[in-house]
Design a protein around this motif. Structure first.
Motif, PDB file in Angstrom:
ATOM      1  N   VAL B  39     -16.757  17.172 -16.023  1.00 48.81           N
ATOM      2  CA  VAL B  39     -16.743  17.684 -14.638  1.00 48.81           C
ATOM      3  C   VAL B  39     -17.871  17.092 -13.765  1.00 48.81           C
ATOM      4  CG1 VAL B  39     -15.617  19.850 -15.268  1.00 48.81           C
ATOM      5  CG2 VAL B  39     -18.098  19.776 -15.171  1.00 48.81           C
ATOM      6  N   LEU B  40     -18.852  16.486 -14.412  1.00 50.66           N
ATOM      7  CA  LEU B  40     -20.000  15.797 -13.783  1.00 50.66           C
ATOM      8  C   LEU B  40     -21.018  16.710 -13.103  1.00 50.66           C
ATOM      9  CD1 LEU B  40     -18.249  12.603 -12.281  1.00 50.66           C
ATOM     10  CD2 LEU B  40     -18.965  13.043 -14.628  1.00 50.66           C
ATOM     11  N   MET B 103     -15.747  13.778  -6.627  1.00 48.84           N
ATOM     12  CA  MET B 103     -16.702  13.983  -7.730  1.00 48.84           C
ATOM     13  C   MET B 103     -17.794  12.917  -7.692  1.00 48.84           C
ATOM     14  SD  MET B 103     -14.003  14.952 -10.749  1.00 48.84           S
ATOM     15  CE  MET B 103     -15.046  15.227 -12.144  1.00 48.84           C
ATOM     16  N   LEU B 104     -17.393  11.695  -7.386  1.00 46.44           N
ATOM     17  CA  LEU B 104     -18.341  10.579  -7.330  1.00 46.44           C
ATOM     18  C   LEU B 104     -19.324  10.740  -6.172  1.00 46.44           C
ATOM     19  CD1 LEU B 104     -18.377   8.177  -9.288  1.00 46.44           C
ATOM     20  CD2 LEU B 104     -17.345   6.805  -7.482  1.00 46.44           C
ATOM     21  N   ASP B 105     -18.790  11.182  -5.031  1.00 42.40           N
ATOM     22  CA  ASP B 105     -19.661  11.410  -3.868  1.00 42.40           C
ATOM     23  C   ASP B 105     -20.691  12.492  -4.170  1.00 42.40           C
ATOM     24  OD1 ASP B 105     -18.468   9.503  -2.404  1.00 42.40           O
ATOM     25  OD2 ASP B 105     -17.235  10.843  -1.176  1.00 42.40           O
ATOM     26  N   ASN B 106     -20.235  13.567  -4.793  1.00 43.67           N
ATOM     27  CA  ASN B 106     -21.155  14.663  -5.137  1.00 43.67           C
ATOM     28  C   ASN B 106     -22.228  14.199  -6.118  1.00 43.67           C
ATOM     29  OD1 ASN B 106     -19.748  16.421  -3.513  1.00 43.67           O
ATOM     30  ND2 ASN B 106     -18.473  17.219  -5.190  1.00 43.67           N
ATOM     31  N   LEU B 107     -21.812  13.314  -7.005  1.00 50.79           N
ATOM     32  CA  LEU B 107     -22.741  12.811  -8.019  1.00 50.79           C
ATOM     33  C   LEU B 107     -23.896  12.032  -7.379  1.00 50.79           C
ATOM     34  CD1 LEU B 107     -22.693  13.045 -11.094  1.00 50.79           C
ATOM     35  CD2 LEU B 107     -21.624  10.801 -11.199  1.00 50.79           C
ATOM     36  N   LYS B 108     -23.568  11.314  -6.326  1.00 47.47           N
ATOM     37  CA  LYS B 108     -24.582  10.493  -5.645  1.00 47.47           C
ATOM     38  C   LYS B 108     -25.732  11.348  -5.127  1.00 47.47           C
ATOM     39  CE  LYS B 108     -21.385   6.923  -4.203  1.00 47.47           C
ATOM     40  NZ  LYS B 108     -20.496   6.510  -3.113  1.00 47.47           N
ATOM     41  N   SER B 109     -25.378  12.568  -4.692  1.00 47.00           N
ATOM     42  CA  SER B 109     -26.424  13.432  -4.135  1.00 47.00           C
ATOM     43  C   SER B 109     -26.892  14.512  -5.118  1.00 47.00           C
ATOM     44  CB  SER B 109     -25.895  14.091  -2.856  1.00 47.00           C
ATOM     45  OG  SER B 109     -24.698  14.767  -3.158  1.00 47.00           O
ATOM     46  N   ASP B 114     -29.170  10.865 -12.705  1.00 42.67           N
ATOM     47  CA  ASP B 114     -29.943   9.647 -12.481  1.00 42.67           C
ATOM     48  C   ASP B 114     -29.049   8.679 -11.694  1.00 42.67           C
ATOM     49  OD1 ASP B 114     -31.283   7.248 -12.624  1.00 42.67           O
ATOM     50  OD2 ASP B 114     -30.746   6.888 -14.718  1.00 42.67           O
ATOM     51  N   SER B 115     -29.200   8.754 -10.382  1.00 41.03           N
ATOM     52  CA  SER B 115     -28.217   8.034  -9.568  1.00 41.03           C
ATOM     53  C   SER B 115     -28.576   6.563  -9.341  1.00 41.03           C
ATOM     54  CB  SER B 115     -28.020   8.750  -8.234  1.00 41.03           C
ATOM     55  OG  SER B 115     -29.276   8.872  -7.621  1.00 41.03           O
ATOM     56  N   SER B 116     -28.873   5.866 -10.422  1.00 40.65           N
ATOM     57  CA  SER B 116     -29.056   4.417 -10.301  1.00 40.65           C
ATOM     58  C   SER B 116     -27.684   3.785 -10.090  1.00 40.65           C
ATOM     59  CB  SER B 116     -29.723   3.870 -11.560  1.00 40.65           C
ATOM     60  OG  SER B 116     -28.852   4.041 -12.651  1.00 40.65           O
ATOM     61  N   ASP B 117     -27.684   2.623  -9.459  1.00 41.97           N
ATOM     62  CA  ASP B 117     -26.410   1.978  -9.135  1.00 41.97           C
ATOM     63  C   ASP B 117     -25.552   1.738 -10.365  1.00 41.97           C
ATOM     64  OD1 ASP B 117     -26.952   2.037  -6.527  1.00 41.97           O
ATOM     65  OD2 ASP B 117     -27.568  -0.070  -6.345  1.00 41.97           O
ATOM     66  N   ILE B 118     -26.214   1.322 -11.407  1.00 43.20           N
ATOM     67  CA  ILE B 118     -25.444   0.950 -12.600  1.00 43.20           C
ATOM     68  C   ILE B 118     -24.809   2.181 -13.281  1.00 43.20           C
ATOM     69  CG2 ILE B 118     -27.459   0.916 -14.169  1.00 43.20           C
ATOM     70  CD1 ILE B 118     -25.930  -1.670 -15.313  1.00 43.20           C
ATOM     71  N   GLU B 119     -25.527   3.293 -13.264  1.00 45.44           N
ATOM     72  CA  GLU B 119     -24.967   4.528 -13.856  1.00 45.44           C
ATOM     73  C   GLU B 119     -23.816   5.051 -12.995  1.00 45.44           C
ATOM     74  OE1 GLU B 119     -25.297   5.813 -16.666  1.00 45.44           O
ATOM     75  OE2 GLU B 119     -27.161   4.969 -17.432  1.00 45.44           O
ATOM     76  N   LEU B 120     -23.998   4.924 -11.683  1.00 45.57           N
ATOM     77  CA  LEU B 120     -22.906   5.343 -10.783  1.00 45.57           C
ATOM     78  C   LEU B 120     -21.666   4.484 -11.000  1.00 45.57           C
ATOM     79  CD1 LEU B 120     -24.532   6.175  -7.343  1.00 45.57           C
ATOM     80  CD2 LEU B 120     -23.011   7.647  -8.662  1.00 45.57           C
ATOM     81  N   LYS B 121     -21.913   3.203 -11.240  1.00 42.31           N
ATOM     82  CA  LYS B 121     -20.801   2.276 -11.458  1.00 42.31           C
ATOM     83  C   LYS B 121     -20.053   2.629 -12.760  1.00 42.31           C
ATOM     84  CE  LYS B 121     -20.006  -2.445 -10.179  1.00 42.31           C
ATOM     85  NZ  LYS B 121     -20.545  -3.792  -9.995  1.00 42.31           N
ATOM     86  N   LEU B 122     -20.855   2.984 -13.765  1.00 46.18           N
ATOM     87  CA  LEU B 122     -20.229   3.384 -15.038  1.00 46.18           C
ATOM     88  C   LEU B 122     -19.388   4.646 -14.837  1.00 46.18           C
ATOM     89  CD1 LEU B 122     -19.938   3.040 -18.163  1.00 46.18           C
ATOM     90  CD2 LEU B 122     -21.899   4.546 -18.392  1.00 46.18           C
ATOM     91  N   GLN B 123     -19.939   5.616 -14.093  1.00 44.63           N
ATOM     92  CA  GLN B 123     -19.188   6.860 -13.850  1.00 44.63           C
ATOM     93  C   GLN B 123     -17.910   6.590 -13.049  1.00 44.63           C
ATOM     94  OE1 GLN B 123     -19.723   9.697 -15.374  1.00 44.63           O
ATOM     95  NE2 GLN B 123     -21.428   8.606 -16.327  1.00 44.63           N
ATOM     96  N   LYS B 124     -18.003   5.645 -12.126  1.00 42.69           N
ATOM     97  CA  LYS B 124     -16.832   5.289 -11.322  1.00 42.69           C
ATOM     98  C   LYS B 124     -15.748   4.687 -12.220  1.00 42.69           C
ATOM     99  CE  LYS B 124     -15.488   2.864  -7.150  1.00 42.69           C
ATOM    100  NZ  LYS B 124     -15.815   1.856  -6.166  1.00 42.69           N
TER     101      LYS B 124
END
Lengths: 153, 188
Positions: B39-40, B103-109, B114-124
């Protein structure tokens, strides 16, 4: 360097508070009692039972009941005379015996009397009646009728 | 304490509360993380984890011992989480934005991410996977669940799970750049 870091974090001491929260909720919530049927389930089961009863009833009224069908009983008896469940064979036999008896005990004088009465009552037609009949009936039908009724012309 | 010992405590009225307290202690983190990776959001994961444990407590009498206690617990957890995601995705049906995008947008904030670009990319990349592949990927990648255990939890053969996981890893890797790919260690 290859990593498999968990980028997700939790608040400090979160898991301790989680445990407390769960236990306090469980203690305040009543334990689910074992119920055979919940109201919603019960309604569903009742609907299914009613449906089956309706279908069963409809079939019952529309399909003839062989056990109570007189023709089926007679057929069964004639196919297997030993099992004369409805007693039809014994009745037939009884009637046949009675007829024989009646014939045997019939009074010969009475029989002659009846025959005489029949002869006296035989139909006789005058000419007008005959013409009338001829007019309406064709020859074949008339001949048959006259012959059948032994009409004297 | 083994699951069998735990179970014997849970099935007796006198020791049920003690047994449940030990069960929560043993499983709280595993269940929380299993839910969180699906659910992130921490808030959703927190609510769902509590609901799952209450469900376990209320239904412990119906545990039929056909599977191990841990398998039964993971199944309840997974079903509860999937039901939550399905009902949430129903609400997003009429929205322009999909549930995954939201979910991805919420994760960013999210302050607990740990909202590093690479972790966000993995989650995406993980969010782009079909549901089944996502479950298998998360259970293997984050929870290190062996395929043998996964087989019981998901009621799917090990060979199917292995190929599902293989396809999921391939898709995730395809969404990452070469130098990014090298930063993640995907277990076999």
């Amino acid at each position: 360097m290859k990593t498999r870091n968990n980028p997700f974090k939790v608040p400090e001491n979160y898991f301790d508070s989680l445990e407390k929260d769960i236990l306090s909720k469980v203690n305040s919530a009543p334990k689910k009692k074992y119920i055979f049927f919940e109201p919603k389930q019960m309604l569903r089961y009742a609907a299914v039972i009613l449906l089956f009863l309706a279908i069963g009833g409809a079939l019952w009224w529309n399909i003839p009941n062989k056990a109570n069908d007189p023709q089926a009983k007679l057929d069964k008896t004639l196919m297997n005379p030993k099992s004369d469940s409805i007693g039809i064979l014994s009745k037939i036999e009884e009637i046949a015996q009675n007829e024989t008896k009646e014939k045997t005990i019939a009074n010969p004088t009475e029989v002659k009397k009846q025959e005489k009465e029949l002869k006296e009552n035989k139909l006789e037609l005058n000419e007008n009646e005959l013409e009338y009949l001829e007019y309406y009936l064709n020859d074949d039908v008339l001949t048959d009728y006259l012959t059948y009724n032994d009409v004297k012309l | 304490m083994t699951d069998n010992e735990l179970l014997s405590l849970l099935l007796k009225d006198k020791t049920r509360e003690k047994g449940f307290s030990l069960l929560v202690k043993n499983y709280k983190e595993r269940i929380y993380w299993q839910v969180r990776h699906m659910v992130l959001s921490h808030e959703d994961a927190n609510d769902l984890t509590q609901e799952i444990f209450i469900k376990i407590f209320q239904n412990i009498d119906s545990f039929n011992k056909e599977s191990s206690l841990s398998t039964w617990i993971y199944r309840i957890s997974l079903n509860h989480t999937l039901n939550f995601l399905q009902s949430k995705s129903q609400r997003y049906k009429s929205n322009i934005k999909s549930l995954e995008d939201s979910m991805l947008d919420n994760l960013k904030s999210d302050k607990y991410f740990d909202s590093s670009d690479i972790e966000l990319k993995l989650q995406k990349a993980i969010l782009s996977l079909p549901e089944k592949q996502r479950i298998v990927f998360n259970l293997r990648y984050y929870d290190d669940m062996p395929f043998k255990e996964m087989e019981e939890v998901l009621n799917t053969t090990q060979s199917t799970l292995k190929s599902t996981y293989h396809f999921a890893v391939k898709k995730v890797q395809d969404m990452l750049l070469d130098d990014e790919k090298d930063k993640f260690s995907f277990p076999n």
